[in-house]
Design a protein around this motif. Structure first.
Motif, PDB file in Angstrom:
ATOM      1  N   THR A 128     -27.252  14.746   5.831  1.00 40.48           N
ATOM      2  CA  THR A 128     -25.846  14.594   5.456  1.00 40.48           C
ATOM      3  C   THR A 128     -25.742  13.760   4.184  1.00 40.48           C
ATOM      4  N   LEU A 129     -24.546  13.742   3.617  1.00 38.02           N
ATOM      5  CA  LEU A 129     -24.295  12.883   2.459  1.00 38.02           C
ATOM      6  C   LEU A 129     -24.499  11.422   2.839  1.00 38.02           C
ATOM      7  N   SER A 130     -24.145  11.055   4.046  1.00 32.62           N
ATOM      8  CA  SER A 130     -24.358   9.681   4.504  1.00 32.62           C
ATOM      9  C   SER A 130     -25.835   9.316   4.478  1.00 32.62           C
ATOM     10  N   ASP A 131     -26.697  10.285   4.814  1.00 36.53           N
ATOM     11  CA  ASP A 131     -28.137  10.040   4.761  1.00 36.53           C
ATOM     12  C   ASP A 131     -28.594   9.793   3.325  1.00 36.53           C
ATOM     13  N   PHE A 132     -28.048  10.554   2.364  1.00 41.85           N
ATOM     14  CA  PHE A 132     -28.362  10.308   0.954  1.00 41.85           C
ATOM     15  C   PHE A 132     -27.920   8.893   0.568  1.00 41.85           C
ATOM     16  N   ALA A 133     -26.703   8.517   0.967  1.00 39.95           N
ATOM     17  CA  ALA A 133     -26.185   7.191   0.625  1.00 39.95           C
ATOM     18  C   ALA A 133     -27.035   6.098   1.255  1.00 39.95           C
ATOM     19  N   ASP A 134     -27.433   6.273   2.505  1.00 36.83           N
ATOM     20  CA  ASP A 134     -28.277   5.281   3.172  1.00 36.83           C
ATOM     21  C   ASP A 134     -29.618   5.144   2.457  1.00 36.83           C
ATOM     22  N   THR A 176     -26.464  -0.138  -8.706  1.00 35.38           N
ATOM     23  CA  THR A 176     -26.396   1.312  -8.838  1.00 35.38           C
ATOM     24  C   THR A 176     -27.735   1.949  -8.496  1.00 35.38           C
ATOM     25  N   VAL A 177     -27.671   2.995  -7.680  1.00 39.59           N
ATOM     26  CA  VAL A 177     -28.848   3.795  -7.357  1.00 39.59           C
ATOM     27  C   VAL A 177     -28.472   5.255  -7.539  1.00 39.59           C
ATOM     28  N   VAL A 227     -24.799   5.988  -5.868  1.00 40.70           N
ATOM     29  CA  VAL A 227     -24.259   5.014  -4.934  1.00 40.70           C
ATOM     30  C   VAL A 227     -24.195   3.671  -5.644  1.00 40.70           C
ATOM     31  N   ASP A 228     -23.010   3.094  -5.664  1.00 42.56           N
ATOM     32  CA  ASP A 228     -22.781   1.770  -6.236  1.00 42.56           C
ATOM     33  C   ASP A 228     -22.341   0.854  -5.100  1.00 42.56           C
ATOM     34  N   GLY A 229     -23.284   0.097  -4.546  1.00 45.59           N
ATOM     35  CA  GLY A 229     -22.976  -0.810  -3.443  1.00 45.59           C
ATOM     36  C   GLY A 229     -22.432  -0.056  -2.246  1.00 45.59           C
ATOM     37  N   GLU A 230     -21.308  -0.515  -1.742  1.00 43.50           N
ATOM     38  CA  GLU A 230     -20.706   0.101  -0.553  1.00 43.50           C
ATOM     39  C   GLU A 230     -19.644   1.153  -0.899  1.00 43.50           C
ATOM     40  N   GLU A 231     -19.497   1.451  -2.193  1.00 39.93           N
ATOM     41  CA  GLU A 231     -18.528   2.477  -2.589  1.00 39.93           C
ATOM     42  C   GLU A 231     -18.969   3.843  -2.086  1.00 39.93           C
ATOM     43  N   ASP A 232     -18.015   4.765  -1.996  1.00 41.33           N
ATOM     44  CA  ASP A 232     -18.346   6.133  -1.601  1.00 41.33           C
ATOM     45  C   ASP A 232     -19.296   6.745  -2.622  1.00 41.33           C
TER      46      ASP A 232
END
Length: 172
Positions: free
Chosen positions: A26-32, A43-44, A60-65
């Motif tokens: 999922t996109l959440s997995d990419f963000a994690d 920034t990553v 991903v910038d910190g906890e931002e979407d």
């Protein structure tokens, strides 16, 4: 075949590492995955490409979407990870990666109008060309025009622009 790399901004500049996408569904997995590479919520960029057919960026910038960019939405939608990102951008239900036929990206995609289409016919078609946030790299020095013009070695061009070509070459 896919190639994926993480580009993480640190106090010492950009660091690059290759990454394994086996557990990404999922996109959440990419963000994690990106947040794990970040030391101070910096920034990553998660870069993914499939045999020069398309590339995608998840920023991903910190906890931002997370922000997403796909170089070629139609080509990306024919592969598991690209389809998942395209579906996210189009607001579709999350794809079940195990149900997609083209998991390894070795087959040409099926023609439009297959059984994979939404049964109601209401699904928004995948647009031709780039999809997502074309200004995903603007504050890092890459304009929308430059991003859209990237070709076969997009990751190399991005690394050149960020000044991390040498660390990227170490993980390729």
């Amino acid at each position: 075949m896919y190639f994926a790399a993480l580009l993480a901004r640190t106090e010492d500049g950009w660091q690059a590492s290759d990454t394994d996408l086996d557990n990404v569904e999922t996109l959440s997995d990419f963000a994690d995955l990106a947040r794990q590479a970040s030391v101070d919520d910096d920034t990553v960029l998660v870069f993914i490409e499939q045999e020069d057919a398309w590339f995608g960026l998840v920023r991903v910038d910190g906890e931002e979407d997370p922000r997403i960019y796909l170089s070629d939405a139609v080509a990306a939608s024919r592969s598991s990870y690209g389809a998942m990102l395209a579906d996210e951008l189009l607001g579709r239900e999350e794809s079940d990666l195990d149900s997609l036929v083209d998991l390894d990206g070795t087959e040409d995609g099926e023609p439009e109008g297959t059984a994979d289409d939404d049964a109601s016919g209401d699904a928004e078609p995948v647009p031709a060309g780039p999809l997502g946030d074309p200004e995903i790299m603007a504050d890092l020095g890459m304009s929308e025009k430059e991003l859209k013009s990237l070709g076969g070695d997009a990751l190399g061009d991005i690394a050149d622009m960020l000044g991390c070509t040498d660390v990227l070459e170490a993980v390729r």
